[in-house]
Write a protein that holds these residues in place. Structure first.
Motif, PDB file in Angstrom:
ATOM      1  N   PHE A   1       0.803  -1.229   0.000  1.00  0.00           N
ATOM      2  CA  PHE A   1       0.000   0.000   0.000  1.00  0.00           C
ATOM      3  C   PHE A   1       0.830   1.270   0.000  1.00  0.00           C
ATOM      4  CE2 PHE A   1      -1.902  -3.252   2.826  1.00  0.00           C
ATOM      5  CZ  PHE A   1      -2.836  -3.719   1.928  1.00  0.00           C
ATOM      6  N   VAL A   2       2.107   1.111   0.299  1.00  0.00           N
ATOM      7  CA  VAL A   2       2.929   2.286   0.557  1.00  0.00           C
ATOM      8  C   VAL A   2       4.118   2.322  -0.389  1.00  0.00           C
ATOM      9  CG1 VAL A   2       4.538   3.169   2.268  1.00  0.00           C
ATOM     10  CG2 VAL A   2       2.234   2.550   2.941  1.00  0.00           C
ATOM     11  N   ASP A   3       4.398   3.527  -0.896  1.00  0.00           N
ATOM     12  CA  ASP A   3       5.471   3.722  -1.851  1.00  0.00           C
ATOM     13  C   ASP A   3       6.838   3.817  -1.203  1.00  0.00           C
ATOM     14  OD1 ASP A   3       5.217   3.688  -4.492  1.00  0.00           O
ATOM     15  OD2 ASP A   3       4.653   5.799  -4.740  1.00  0.00           O
ATOM     16  N   TYR A   4       6.862   4.506  -0.066  1.00  0.00           N
ATOM     17  CA  TYR A   4       8.149   4.801   0.557  1.00  0.00           C
ATOM     18  C   TYR A   4       7.974   4.795   2.074  1.00  0.00           C
ATOM     19  CZ  TYR A   4      12.025   7.625   2.287  1.00  0.00           C
ATOM     20  OH  TYR A   4      13.093   8.083   2.998  1.00  0.00           O
ATOM     21  N   THR A   5       8.844   4.072   2.775  1.00  0.00           N
ATOM     22  CA  THR A   5       8.766   3.992   4.228  1.00  0.00           C
ATOM     23  C   THR A   5      10.040   4.569   4.839  1.00  0.00           C
ATOM     24  OG1 THR A   5       7.553   1.931   3.922  1.00  0.00           O
ATOM     25  CG2 THR A   5       8.265   2.413   6.151  1.00  0.00           C
ATOM     26  N   PRO A   6       9.989   5.776   5.414  1.00  0.00           N
ATOM     27  CA  PRO A   6      11.174   6.343   6.047  1.00  0.00           C
ATOM     28  C   PRO A   6      11.699   5.394   7.137  1.00  0.00           C
ATOM     29  CG  PRO A   6       9.372   7.944   6.016  1.00  0.00           C
ATOM     30  CD  PRO A   6       8.807   6.646   5.576  1.00  0.00           C
ATOM     31  N   SER A   7      13.007   5.474   7.436  1.00  0.00           N
ATOM     32  CA  SER A   7      13.564   4.497   8.377  1.00  0.00           C
ATOM     33  C   SER A   7      12.926   4.619   9.758  1.00  0.00           C
ATOM     34  CB  SER A   7      15.083   4.610   8.441  1.00  0.00           C
ATOM     35  OG  SER A   7      15.415   5.880   8.923  1.00  0.00           O
ATOM     36  N   LYS A   8      12.527   5.845  10.148  1.00  0.00           N
ATOM     37  CA  LYS A   8      11.900   5.978  11.471  1.00  0.00           C
ATOM     38  C   LYS A   8      10.492   5.352  11.483  1.00  0.00           C
ATOM     39  CE  LYS A   8      14.671   9.755  13.226  1.00  0.00           C
ATOM     40  NZ  LYS A   8      14.764  11.160  13.667  1.00  0.00           N
ATOM     41  N   ALA A   9       9.852   5.292  10.325  1.00  0.00           N
ATOM     42  CA  ALA A   9       8.558   4.601  10.245  1.00  0.00           C
ATOM     43  C   ALA A   9       8.769   3.104  10.422  1.00  0.00           C
ATOM     44  CB  ALA A   9       7.884   4.894   8.907  1.00  0.00           C
ATOM     45  N   GLN A  10       9.855   2.601   9.827  1.00  0.00           N
ATOM     46  CA  GLN A  10      10.150   1.169   9.987  1.00  0.00           C
ATOM     47  C   GLN A  10      10.428   0.830  11.444  1.00  0.00           C
ATOM     48  OE1 GLN A  10      13.328   0.176   7.247  1.00  0.00           O
ATOM     49  NE2 GLN A  10      12.133   0.999   5.547  1.00  0.00           N
ATOM     50  N   ILE A  11      11.198   1.707  12.097  1.00  0.00           N
ATOM     51  CA  ILE A  11      11.517   1.465  13.515  1.00  0.00           C
ATOM     52  C   ILE A  11      10.226   1.418  14.338  1.00  0.00           C
ATOM     53  CG2 ILE A  11      12.564   2.535  15.570  1.00  0.00           C
ATOM     54  CD1 ILE A  11      14.719   3.709  13.637  1.00  0.00           C
ATOM     55  N   LEU A  12       9.331   2.381  14.080  1.00  0.00           N
ATOM     56  CA  LEU A  12       8.080   2.445  14.858  1.00  0.00           C
ATOM     57  C   LEU A  12       7.180   1.248  14.559  1.00  0.00           C
ATOM     58  CD1 LEU A  12       7.335   6.283  14.603  1.00  0.00           C
ATOM     59  CD2 LEU A  12       8.090   5.019  16.635  1.00  0.00           C
ATOM     60  N   ALA A  13       7.095   0.874  13.287  1.00  0.00           N
ATOM     61  CA  ALA A  13       6.243  -0.271  12.922  1.00  0.00           C
ATOM     62  C   ALA A  13       6.773  -1.549  13.586  1.00  0.00           C
ATOM     63  CB  ALA A  13       6.198  -0.430  11.402  1.00  0.00           C
ATOM     64  N   LYS A  14       8.085  -1.731  13.546  1.00  0.00           N
ATOM     65  CA  LYS A  14       8.662  -2.949  14.161  1.00  0.00           C
ATOM     66  C   LYS A  14       8.433  -2.973  15.656  1.00  0.00           C
ATOM     67  CE  LYS A  14      12.222  -4.192  10.888  1.00  0.00           C
ATOM     68  NZ  LYS A  14      13.315  -3.354  10.393  1.00  0.00           N
ATOM     69  N   LYS A  15       8.510  -1.807  16.276  1.00  0.00           N
ATOM     70  CA  LYS A  15       8.358  -1.748  17.738  1.00  0.00           C
ATOM     71  C   LYS A  15       6.889  -1.915  18.154  1.00  0.00           C
ATOM     72  CE  LYS A  15       9.072  -0.664  22.067  1.00  0.00           C
ATOM     73  NZ  LYS A  15       9.838  -1.484  22.989  1.00  0.00           N
ATOM     74  N   PHE A  16       5.983  -1.243  17.441  1.00  0.00           N
ATOM     75  CA  PHE A  16       4.615  -1.134  17.975  1.00  0.00           C
ATOM     76  C   PHE A  16       3.567  -1.971  17.248  1.00  0.00           C
ATOM     77  CE2 PHE A  16       6.587   2.915  19.406  1.00  0.00           C
ATOM     78  CZ  PHE A  16       6.458   2.706  20.773  1.00  0.00           C
ATOM     79  N   TRP A  17       3.884  -2.610  16.148  1.00  0.00           N
ATOM     80  CA  TRP A  17       2.901  -3.459  15.462  1.00  0.00           C
ATOM     81  C   TRP A  17       3.126  -4.917  15.795  1.00  0.00           C
ATOM     82  CZ3 TRP A  17       2.797  -1.216   9.779  1.00  0.00           C
ATOM     83  CH2 TRP A  17       2.063  -0.019   9.788  1.00  0.00           C
ATOM     84  N   PRO A  18       2.087  -5.710  15.994  1.00  0.00           N
ATOM     85  CA  PRO A  18       0.705  -5.283  16.065  1.00  0.00           C
ATOM     86  C   PRO A  18       0.498  -4.378  17.282  1.00  0.00           C
ATOM     87  CG  PRO A  18       0.883  -7.692  15.967  1.00  0.00           C
ATOM     88  CD  PRO A  18       2.239  -7.166  16.183  1.00  0.00           C
ATOM     89  N   GLY A  19      -0.322  -3.336  17.117  1.00  0.00           N
ATOM     90  CA  GLY A  19      -0.579  -2.444  18.234  1.00  0.00           C
ATOM     91  C   GLY A  19      -1.220  -1.137  17.835  1.00  0.00           C
ATOM     92  N   SER A  20      -1.253  -0.221  18.814  1.00  0.00           N
ATOM     93  CA  SER A  20      -2.113   0.962  18.702  1.00  0.00           C
ATOM     94  C   SER A  20      -1.419   2.158  18.061  1.00  0.00           C
ATOM     95  CB  SER A  20      -2.620   1.338  20.090  1.00  0.00           C
ATOM     96  OG  SER A  20      -3.167   0.207  20.704  1.00  0.00           O
ATOM     97  N   LEU A  21      -0.675   1.899  17.008  1.00  0.00           N
ATOM     98  CA  LEU A  21       0.018   2.951  16.270  1.00  0.00           C
ATOM     99  C   LEU A  21      -0.494   2.962  14.834  1.00  0.00           C
ATOM    100  CD1 LEU A  21       2.521   4.921  15.937  1.00  0.00           C
ATOM    101  CD2 LEU A  21       3.684   2.929  14.993  1.00  0.00           C
ATOM    102  N   THR A  22      -0.836   4.160  14.341  1.00  0.00           N
ATOM    103  CA  THR A  22      -1.197   4.309  12.926  1.00  0.00           C
ATOM    104  C   THR A  22      -0.121   5.145  12.258  1.00  0.00           C
ATOM    105  OG1 THR A  22      -3.567   4.118  13.346  1.00  0.00           O
ATOM    106  CG2 THR A  22      -2.916   5.286  11.341  1.00  0.00           C
ATOM    107  N   LEU A  23       0.379   4.667  11.123  1.00  0.00           N
ATOM    108  CA  LEU A  23       1.388   5.420  10.369  1.00  0.00           C
ATOM    109  C   LEU A  23       0.745   5.986   9.110  1.00  0.00           C
ATOM    110  CD1 LEU A  23       4.413   2.955  10.625  1.00  0.00           C
ATOM    111  CD2 LEU A  23       4.139   5.152  11.824  1.00  0.00           C
ATOM    112  N   VAL A  24       1.008   7.251   8.836  1.00  0.00           N
ATOM    113  CA  VAL A  24       0.514   7.890   7.612  1.00  0.00           C
ATOM    114  C   VAL A  24       1.701   8.036   6.666  1.00  0.00           C
ATOM    115  CG1 VAL A  24      -0.526   9.973   6.634  1.00  0.00           C
ATOM    116  CG2 VAL A  24      -1.345   9.090   8.825  1.00  0.00           C
ATOM    117  N   LEU A  25       1.628   7.328   5.527  1.00  0.00           N
ATOM    118  CA  LEU A  25       2.771   7.253   4.609  1.00  0.00           C
ATOM    119  C   LEU A  25       2.319   7.502   3.172  1.00  0.00           C
ATOM    120  CD1 LEU A  25       4.248   4.014   6.222  1.00  0.00           C
ATOM    121  CD2 LEU A  25       5.214   6.320   6.409  1.00  0.00           C
ATOM    122  N   LYS A  26       3.289   7.781   2.286  1.00  0.00           N
ATOM    123  CA  LYS A  26       2.957   8.017   0.876  1.00  0.00           C
ATOM    124  C   LYS A  26       2.328   6.765   0.292  1.00  0.00           C
ATOM    125  CE  LYS A  26       4.507  12.169  -0.436  1.00  0.00           C
ATOM    126  NZ  LYS A  26       3.940  12.763   0.786  1.00  0.00           N
TER     127      LYS A  26
END
Ligand code: TXA
Ligand code: MG
Length: 318
Positions: free
Chosen positions: A67-92
């Motif tokens: 679904f996403v074109d580009y994932t900044p490295s800090k988005a990857q860090i957050l997704a790895k840490k908090f998913w599955p979980g209560s974090l939503t990321l808004v990405l291109k």
């Protein structure tokens, strides 16, 4: 109808129905992101303006690239840490994500929920689910299947019952300015927890007319009873006549005007308080009180998220 039958929910979603699903934050109104009629039905049921985009729910971090074109490295860090979980990321977004979901924006909001029923349901489907909170636009979000049933009754073929939501507040939404994270909505994961992973983050501007995250609209999450948020409840209620319901963090109060009081956590635990906040607003809103008076919470951790929701609950209708 309230049900625990995940297979039936799968069948409903495959045929294009809307199903209310439990998540660990709040209940959602879910539909197939690729089914235009289903998505339109979500907006209609919620009476939600079409400029307010929906969150895409999927079962695994490995789905992100679909679904996403580009994932900044800090988005990857957050997704790895908090998913599955209560974090939503808004990405291109990629082009295959329908414009109806993203309200024409070039970004898409994504989250992998942690609730076992939501995950099992998503794993049983060949498409992701768009799911806003299962409340009419502007009202208090539901944290139990009964809340959803009270709002929508038989307009939904199934409210999938997963018990009381563990966190009881919506997901924290993080967008990106270039490669740097920006907080779009306070929620179940505190800013401190996010900053521990990626360093300090910017807070999005509250632009009233066209906010980056329309969940930042000032009146939202509101009971129909007039609600006040105050520093000192015992002083404030002396100035108020009528039947009052109060919400306190860890203490209790004695005054003749208090009809009902709810202490959210006797042990002063913010996570417990957050999980009970919406339930207590639902409860007090049913009592035909003259007003609800809530105490301001400490301005750190989940206290910030609770204050954010209570502030919005106190705004007068425009
Ligand atoms: O915890 C949650 O996030 C719940 C559960 C059901 O997952 N869902 C939820 O959805 O709170 P909703 O629709 O009530 O709130 C989603 C917020 C809205 O304020 C919307 O404006 C924002 O996310 N949003 C969605 N897509 C966006 C995008 N592309 N850019 C900025 N904000 C977006
Ligand atoms: Mg909502």
């Amino acid at each position: 109808m309230i049900s625990t039958d995940i297979n039936e929910a799968v069948q409903c979603l495959v045929r294009g129905d809307i199903v209310s699903i439990p998540t660990e934050t709040v209940y959602g109104l879910a539909g197939n992101i690729y089914d235009e009629n289903a998505i339109k039905k979500i907006f209609e049921l919620k009476k939600r303006p079409l400029f307010n985009p929906l969150i895409v729910h999927t079962h695994s971090i490995t789905e992100l690239d679909k679904f996403v074109d580009y994932t900044p490295s800090k988005a990857q860090i957050l997704a790895k840490k908090f998913w599955p979980g209560s974090l939503t990321l808004v990405l291109k977004k990629k082009n295959n994500v329908p414009d109806l979901i993203t309200a024409g924006k070039d970004t898409v909001a994504i989250r992998v929920p942690k609730h076992p029923v939501a995950l099992k349901l998503l794993e049983g489907l060949e498409f992701p689910l768009a799911a806003p909170s299962a409340n009419p636009f502007g009202s208090i979000s539901p944290t139990r299947a009964e809340h959803v049933h009270n709002y929508f009754g038989d307009q939904l073929s199934i409210v999938l019952d997963g018990g009381s939501c563990e966190n009881g507040l919506e997901s924290t939404i993080i967008g990106f300015n270039g490669d740097e994270p920006v907080l779009y909505r306070l929620g179940s994961i505190s800013i401190e927890e996010i900053e521990a992973e990626v360093g300090s983050i910017e807070i999005a501007n509250k632009k009233e007319k066209a906010p980056d995250a329309p969940g930042m609209l000032s009146r939202h999450y509101a009971p129909s009873t007039r609600t006040y948020l105050v520093d000192n409840v015992s002083e404030y209620i002396k100035t108020k006549a009528g039947r009052i319901g109060i919400i306190l963090f860890e203490s209790s109060e004695a005054h003749q005007n208090i009809q009902t009081q709810i202490t959210l956590s006797e042990t002063g635990n913010l996570k417990e308080a957050a999980s009970k906040l919406y339930e207590s607003l639902h409860q007090l809103d049913k009592l035909n009180l003259d007003c609800i008076v809530a105490e301001k919470f400490p301005d750190y951790g989940l206290g910030k998220s609770i204050n954010d929701r209570l502030e919005r609950a106190t705004k007068q209708k425009d």
